[in-house]
Enzyme design. Structure first.
Site, short mmCIF file in Angstrom:
data_model
loop_
_atom_site.label_atom_id
_atom_site.label_comp_id
_atom_site.label_asym_id
_atom_site.label_seq_id
_atom_site.Cartn_x
_atom_site.Cartn_y
_atom_site.Cartn_z
N ASP A 72 0.86 -1.18 0.00
CA ASP A 72 0.00 0.00 0.00
C ASP A 72 0.90 1.24 0.00
O ASP A 72 1.90 1.31 0.72
CB ASP A 72 -0.88 0.01 1.25
CG ASP A 72 -1.88 1.16 1.23
OD1 ASP A 72 -2.94 1.00 0.62
OD2 ASP A 72 -1.56 2.21 1.82
N ILE A 73 0.53 2.24 -0.85
CA ILE A 73 1.31 3.49 -0.91
C ILE A 73 0.90 4.34 0.29
O ILE A 73 -0.29 4.66 0.48
CB ILE A 73 1.05 4.24 -2.22
CG1 ILE A 73 1.45 3.37 -3.42
CG2 ILE A 73 1.81 5.56 -2.24
CD1 ILE A 73 1.15 4.01 -4.76
N GLU A 101 -4.74 2.14 -4.32
CA GLU A 101 -3.29 2.29 -4.28
C GLU A 101 -2.60 1.03 -3.76
O GLU A 101 -1.42 1.07 -3.39
CB GLU A 101 -2.92 3.49 -3.40
CG GLU A 101 -3.19 3.32 -1.92
CD GLU A 101 -4.61 3.73 -1.52
OE1 GLU A 101 -4.82 3.99 -0.33
OE2 GLU A 101 -5.48 3.80 -2.42
#
Length: 583
Positions: free
Chosen positions: A456-457, A499
């Site tokens: 996950d960003i 994301e």
């Protein structure tokens, strides 16, 4: 004056009569002749002489009649044999009961007749020898720059071919030769026998305007042949044309059937597959059946021509080429088949890589709606290794393969749209789930583990809010590119959603997954993203879980990996966490 010597004239008279009349006529006539001089026959002084005269006269009549009868029978036998050969070699007419050439019966007839061609030629040569009283009759066939002996009435190995002389000139000039007073010391015939050749008749076997053979009749006797014999041999030469023409028709039919069979079998694999590798392999396999040589197939993409299949010698690691400055480039520029029968006439290289001892080459561009898809190439060490029929077959196969290739590429594009994410180019969520399920099926057969990364960003919402969604998309594409570059070829990256990214790691335990995760995390952290003069950096958090140690099912593995990711995000972010370490 004594004219008794004139009685000797009766002998040639009886011999001539025997040629036109049978023994029943000539024998009584021979008995009547002595009765013409009955008084002299019974005179004591001449009785013994008259008896001897009558005996030899009757004997002459019997022997002459016997000889002429035997010659007549022999002549009838020769004529019968010739008619038999002529009848068996007669061309098949369109009106015959065998029907059209497309029927199996006609094809079978041609095949069966072909098996008797050599037998018919041998019978014909034997007949020629008997009719003109020759020592031997021979049929020569052209071979390269010389000729070979196909059939002869002489013993095997009796004739030695020199390849020059009279028969070579007759083959070249398509003119007959006739001589009954030949001197082998000053005139070369073209073949040597254990007996001298004093009389010779040569007739070229011409089909249309092409010399397809040569008929020779020879004898060791001087003045053995007459003009009538020459005309007879010419008649037989015309019969040989029909026999050899029928043989040629057979070969054409056989080649056509073989070609159609190759096309049928090859087409079934080409048109039924939507896999590019299967199509190109099938094309190369069919091409090898048409002509045994080295086959190369190049697929065109944005970066050049990629070598997809080959059967020739190729040891380079490089698989992508440009063809500028090569013989092959003529086919690419003109979008037409380019066949070079002798490459020694060209000073430019054949291929963009080394090719040794190649004498001929054919290149066929793979076109679909005039768009170049790829390039098909065949190389051979032989000069002029293809005939027009083989070239035609290759063009037909390549046309079919071009259509199949276009369909396969379209299918690949459609499949890609259905299985990949439009923004990042990674597999979409649905395809990720399918691949992960396949990995668990493999786990049931093998003990090799599989690990899963969920990424996950960090603070991605803030990136969108601050820089806008176009910059956010730029970051998503940048991170996905780093993932593709840093993982192994066997690993499977996917966009999990938003994301979040997922990476399936086949054959990898938790520690191996941790190493790959750290490599990804550091690469993203070091990357600077730029847009409209603005620069930014991002970090990622990664969760790791492994089956079958941490999970026994696909759903459980995703859940454990998600828990590890949750732990990483809520405990500082920019880190990778193994699920087992969270317990």
């Amino acid at each position: 004056m004594d004219f008794t010597w004139l009685k000797l004239a009766y002998f040639p008279l009886l011999i001539i009569a025997a040629a036109f009349y049978g023994l029943r006529t000539v024998l009584p006539f021979s008995f009547l002749i002595p009765l013409l001089a009955l008084r002299a026959f019974f005179a004591r002084e001449t009785f013994a002489g008259e008896m001897a005269f009558s005996f030899f006269l009757i004997l002459t009549a019997v022997i002459s009649s016997f000889i002429y009868r035997r010659l007549q029978n022999e002549k009838q036998k020769v004529v019968s044999d010739f008619e038999k050969i002529k009848s068996s070699a007669r061309e098949i007419s369109p009106e015959s009961e065998m029907g059209s050439l497309d029927s199996d019966e006609v094809i079978s007839h041609y095949f069966a007749t072909m098996l008797k061609t050599d037998e018919e030629i041998e019978e014909l040569l034997l007949t020629i020898r008997q009719v003109v009283l020759a020592d031997s009759a021979n049929l020569f066939m052209p071979h390269d720059t010389t000729f070979t002996l196909r059939c002869s009435t002489g013993e095997k190995g009796e004739s030695i071919i020199t390849g020059r002389g009279i028969i070579s000139a007759c083959m070249r000039d398509k003119k007959p030769f006739f001589s009954s007073d030949l001197d082998e010391k000053t005139t070369e015939v073209g073949y040597i026998k254990n007996r001298k050749i004093s009389s010779l008749i040569v007739f070229p076997i011409i089909d249309g305007s092409v010399s397809i053979g040569l008929l020779t009749v020879d004898s060791s006797r001087y003045q053995a042949f007459s003009e009538a014999d020459k005309d007879t041999v010419q008649m037989f030469a015309k019969q040989l044309v029909r026999i050899l023409e029928r043989e040629r028709v057979y070969k054409m039919i056989k080649r056509d059937i073989s070609g159609m069979k190759i096309l049928k079998e090859g087409s079934s694999n080409l048109v039924t597959s939507l896999d590019i590798d299967v199509v190109t392999k099938s094309l190369c396999r069919v091409a090898e059946h048409i002509a045994n040589s080295h086959v190369y197939f190049f697929l065109l993409d944005s970066e050049g021509f990629e070598l997809k299949q080959h059967t020739g010698v190729f040891s380079m690691e490089k698989k992508r080429f440009q063809f500028r400055g090569t013989i092959i480039n003529f086919a690419i520029e003109n979008k037409q088949r380019h066949y070079v029968s002798d490459t020694t006439e060209y000073r430019v290289p054949i291929m963009p890589f080394e090719t040794k001892n190649i004498r001929s080459v054919i290149a066929i561009p793979m076109l679909y709606k005039n768009e170049l898809l790829g390039l098909f190439v065949m190389l051979s060490e032989k000069r002029d290794f293809l005939d027009t029929f083989q070239v035609g077959l290759l063009e037909v196969v390549c046309n079919q393969a071009s259509t199949a290739l276009a369909n396969a590429q379209l299918h690949t594009e459609i499949e890609k749209l259905a299985t990949t994410d439009g923004l990042t180019g990674l597999y979409n969520h649905r395809r990720f789930q399918e691949i992960l399920l396949e990995e668990f099926k493999r786990l049931n057969r093998h003990s090799s583990p599989v690990s899963l990364l969920l990424t996950d960003i960090d603070y991605f919402k803030k990136v969108n809010d601050t820089y806008g969604h176009p910059v956010g998309d730029l970051v998503l594409k940048g991170v996905s590119k780093i993932i593709r570059e840093e993982i192994r070829d066997m690993d499977v990256p996917a966009r999990y959603g938003g994301e979040e990214f997922a990476v399936i790691l086949p054959g990898t335990d938790a520690e191996g997954g941790k190493n790959i995760a750290e490599r990804l995390r550091k690469a993203v952290m070091e990357k600077t993203f730029s847009s409209d003069g603005k620069s930014l950096k991002v970090t990622i958090s990664i969760g790791i879980a492994t089956a079958p140690v941490d999970a026994k099912s696909r759903e459980e593995l995703i859940e454990k990996t998600d828990q590890a990711l949750y732990h990483a995000k809520h405990n500082g972010r920019n880190q990778s966490v193994i699920w087992r370490s969270t317990r």
